[in-house]
Design an enzyme around this catalytic site. Structure first.
Site, PDB file in Angstrom:
ATOM      1  N   ASP A   1       3.349   3.752   2.524  1.00  0.00           N
ATOM      2  CA  ASP A   1       3.665   4.542   1.325  1.00  0.00           C
ATOM      3  C   ASP A   1       2.590   4.517   0.253  1.00  0.00           C
ATOM      4  O   ASP A   1       2.821   4.995  -0.854  1.00  0.00           O
ATOM      5  CB  ASP A   1       5.004   4.087   0.740  1.00  0.00           C
ATOM      6  CG  ASP A   1       4.965   2.638   0.276  1.00  0.00           C
ATOM      7  OD1 ASP A   1       4.011   1.918   0.626  1.00  0.00           O
ATOM      8  OD2 ASP A   1       5.903   2.235  -0.433  1.00  0.00           O
ATOM      9  N   GLU A   2       1.410   3.984   0.553  1.00  0.00           N
ATOM     10  CA  GLU A   2       0.342   3.979  -0.439  1.00  0.00           C
ATOM     11  C   GLU A   2      -0.959   4.476   0.181  1.00  0.00           C
ATOM     12  O   GLU A   2      -1.246   4.223   1.353  1.00  0.00           O
ATOM     13  CB  GLU A   2       0.126   2.565  -1.000  1.00  0.00           C
ATOM     14  CG  GLU A   2       1.329   2.030  -1.760  1.00  0.00           C
ATOM     15  CD  GLU A   2       1.084   0.637  -2.320  1.00  0.00           C
ATOM     16  OE1 GLU A   2      -0.093   0.259  -2.514  1.00  0.00           O
ATOM     17  OE2 GLU A   2       2.086  -0.067  -2.554  1.00  0.00           O
TER      18      GLU A   2
ATOM     19  N   ARG B   1      19.141   1.515  -7.949  1.00  0.00           N
ATOM     20  CA  ARG B   1      18.450   0.537  -8.810  1.00  0.00           C
ATOM     21  C   ARG B   1      19.109   0.438 -10.172  1.00  0.00           C
ATOM     22  O   ARG B   1      19.212  -0.646 -10.749  1.00  0.00           O
ATOM     23  CB  ARG B   1      16.971   0.912  -8.967  1.00  0.00           C
ATOM     24  CG  ARG B   1      16.204   0.595  -7.693  1.00  0.00           C
ATOM     25  CD  ARG B   1      14.716   0.865  -7.807  1.00  0.00           C
ATOM     26  NE  ARG B   1      14.201   1.103  -6.467  1.00  0.00           N
ATOM     27  CZ  ARG B   1      12.921   1.117  -6.141  1.00  0.00           C
ATOM     28  NH1 ARG B   1      11.996   0.920  -7.069  1.00  0.00           N
ATOM     29  NH2 ARG B   1      12.557   1.348  -4.893  1.00  0.00           N
TER      30      ARG B   1
ATOM     31  N   TYR C   1      11.176   5.041   2.007  1.00  0.00           N
ATOM     32  CA  TYR C   1      12.182   5.195   3.070  1.00  0.00           C
ATOM     33  C   TYR C   1      13.414   5.921   2.541  1.00  0.00           C
ATOM     34  O   TYR C   1      13.986   6.783   3.231  1.00  0.00           O
ATOM     35  CB  TYR C   1      12.600   3.827   3.637  1.00  0.00           C
ATOM     36  CG  TYR C   1      11.546   3.081   4.435  1.00  0.00           C
ATOM     37  CD1 TYR C   1      10.264   3.579   4.603  1.00  0.00           C
ATOM     38  CD2 TYR C   1      11.863   1.859   5.027  1.00  0.00           C
ATOM     39  CE1 TYR C   1       9.314   2.870   5.333  1.00  0.00           C
ATOM     40  CE2 TYR C   1      10.920   1.143   5.765  1.00  0.00           C
ATOM     41  CZ  TYR C   1       9.648   1.650   5.906  1.00  0.00           C
ATOM     42  OH  TYR C   1       8.719   0.940   6.627  1.00  0.00           O
TER      43      TYR C   1
ATOM     44  N   ASP D   1       1.156   6.321  -4.754  1.00  0.00           N
ATOM     45  CA  ASP D   1       2.220   5.401  -4.365  1.00  0.00           C
ATOM     46  C   ASP D   1       3.551   6.150  -4.376  1.00  0.00           C
ATOM     47  O   ASP D   1       4.049   6.540  -5.437  1.00  0.00           O
ATOM     48  CB  ASP D   1       2.234   4.244  -5.391  1.00  0.00           C
ATOM     49  CG  ASP D   1       3.097   3.088  -4.948  1.00  0.00           C
ATOM     50  OD1 ASP D   1       3.908   3.259  -4.023  1.00  0.00           O
ATOM     51  OD2 ASP D   1       2.964   2.003  -5.563  1.00  0.00           O
ATOM     52  N   LEU D   2       4.105   6.381  -3.206  1.00  0.00           N
ATOM     53  CA  LEU D   2       5.351   7.135  -3.113  1.00  0.00           C
ATOM     54  C   LEU D   2       6.520   6.345  -3.700  1.00  0.00           C
ATOM     55  O   LEU D   2       6.586   5.123  -3.562  1.00  0.00           O
ATOM     56  CB  LEU D   2       5.645   7.466  -1.641  1.00  0.00           C
ATOM     57  CG  LEU D   2       5.062   8.750  -1.057  1.00  0.00           C
ATOM     58  CD1 LEU D   2       3.935   9.318  -1.876  1.00  0.00           C
ATOM     59  CD2 LEU D   2       4.685   8.599   0.374  1.00  0.00           C
TER      60      LEU D   2
END
Length: 472
Positions: free
Chosen positions: A145-146, A90, A58, A53-54
DNA sequence: TGGGGTTAT
DNA sequence: ATAACCC
């Protein structure tokens, strides 16, 4: 189905047998126990799966494109949403899918880049999948992305290559979920440990060759691998040992956190008073089957125990190409045509680069309406063969006939003599077939894609009822 | 809520 | 053609 029972958490019967077989490995320095027992298990339900999982994908791609963004709080914007953001942002309170205005209020220094064009994300996404395919060809994509990879065979091979004195020196890579200790005499532990080492190599390769960081989770099935990959969050990995399976699944605060239980199923379960994993595990299966249907009920009930026998299915090349655009208002046929032409131009480029030929085209719209959570309508039709043939070759004008087809589909859905208000247009090419370059031969009748692939495999068949051009 | 994807019915 | 699921 050949498989009788779950993998996942158990195999208690086997565990003790393994422990007995291997109990003398350390002392004797022999791997015979491993070698004798590993081979017969190859087709059993004991798998080693990794979920990769990146991190904020984006945003990572944007930071690679423009390194000046690296140490700034960065958000990727689509329309008025921040669809994802880096960890700098975040920390300052920006969340995924946050309204741009709200995000700017929270974080005035937030740098925004437009991410409505997915081209570079898509390209990087496939580079990741291809890199993982070098480890094992069984790679299933989930979004951009996974990826899931079935490492079972790779792990078996590594165990067979292992020298006898190397076993006691084996160490796990990354975190072990719930800080559980590893038992080197437990073959299930050993296999997952080797999986964790492969996962670390995958993440190393992703960083060295593509500059990307991400998380990985290693477990005995897809559900658990996915759940455990997110336990330590940016750029870390975690392995789940069978004994901690129930701990993991009960760490979820709500059933909607179980992948496979989506919006509709959650609403239905909540109406039955089911909100926690424990609620679901102990709920009457008969009532569940009546409410949700036997298939969904049995599947999600198994999921609630951490059981998931779904295989990792190699994704291969995409089944469809689509481009969409959303907007506040489109209320004229002329404007719709312009928007469709834009979508089509990009799509034709992509389809050309892919090499395969789409045999079906679809137009999707969303009508304005104050309510109605999900309201999309579509019309599709076969692409005329003379248009398909021109598709790869840049010489001929394929835009004009395609736009005409799409506008017929448009007028079939939208009564243009009446007022209308659309908020989304999308064009999709699907039913992709490889070029038929084969020369004539005696076997061609049986091998040609249009006959063999479509009518017998069941996977890419003509099940959908197309509206044919003759219908207009 | 964006701009994509998949499979099942 | 739609509806459910995933990101």
């Amino acid at each position: 189905g050949v498989e009788l029972e779950e993998e996942g958490c158990g195999n208690e019967e086997d565990d003790e047998a393994w422990a007995m077989e291997l109990s003398d490995v350390g002392a004797a320095g022999s791997l015979q126990g491993v070698h004798d027992q590993v081979l017969p298990t190859q087709n059993s339900s004991t798998r080693v799966i990794v979920h990769v999982d990146l991190d904020c994908f984006y945003a990572q791609v944007e930071m690679i494109s423009n390194p000046e963004l690296k140490d700034k709080p960065l958000g990727v914007q689509q329309k008025y949403l921040v669809v994802t953001c880096n960890y700098e942002a975040r920390k300052l309170g920006v969340k995924k899918l946050m309204n741009v205005r709200v995000a700017k209020e929270k974080c005035p220094q937030l740098v925004l880049v437009n991410g409505e064009d997915l081209t570079r994300y898509r390209e990087m996404s496939y580079k990741v999948t291809e890199l993982l395919e070098e480890f094992s060809p069984v790679v299933e994509r989930l979004g951009f992305d996974e990826n899931f990879v079935d490492l079972t065979e790779m792990v078996e091979k590594r165990l067979q290559q292992l020298q006898s004195d190397e076993l006691s020196a084996m160490t796990v890579s990354g975190h072990v979920y719930n800080n559980q200790s590893i038992n080197l005499h437990d073959i299930l532990h050993i296999r997952l440990l080797v999986g964790s080492q492969i996962a670390a190599e995958m993440r190393e390769a992703m960083y060295n060759r593509l500059g990307l960081t991400g998380c990985a989770g290693v477990a005995s099935n897809k559900l658990l691998a996915k759940l455990v990959s997110g336990v330590f969050k940016p750029n870390q990995q975690t392995v789940l040992l069978p004994e901690s399976c129930q701990h993991l699944i009960h760490s979820l605060n709500h059933i909607k956190e179980i992948p496979g239980i989506g919006y509709k199923t959650t609403k239905c379960l909540e109406a039955l008073g089911i909100t926690s994993v424990h609620d679901l595990q102990t709920f009457s299966s008969k009532i569940l089957e009546k409410e949700l249907g036997i298939l969904v009920a049995q599947r999600i009930l198994k999921l609630s125990f951490g059981e998931d026998n779904s295989p990792v299915i190699p994704s291969g090349p995409p089944q469809s190409f689509s481009e969409e655009d959303s907007f506040k208002k489109c209320s004229s046929e002329v404007e719709a045509k312009k928007r469709i032409e834009e979508l089509l131009a990009s799509l034709l480029n992509r389809v050309c680069r892919d090499g395969r030929k789409p045999h079906t085209v679809r137009l999707i719209i969303r009508r304005y309406s104050s309510e109605k959570h999900y309201g999309r309508e579509s019309r599709q039709c076969p692409i005329p063969s003379h248009v398909i043939q021109k598709l790869g070759t840049g010489n001929y004008d394929v835009m004009t006939p395609m736009v005409e087809i799409l506008m017929k589909l448009f007028r079939n859905m939208v009564n243009v003599k009446m007022p209308f208000h659309l908020t989304l247009l999308s064009v999709c090419f699907c039913n992709l077939k490889a070029l038929n370059t084969a020369k004539k031969g005696p076997m061609d009748y049986y091998l040609t894609p249009s006959l063999t692939t479509a009518s017998h495999s069941g996977k890419r068949s003509f099940k959908m009822k197309d509206t044919h051009m003759e219908d207009f």
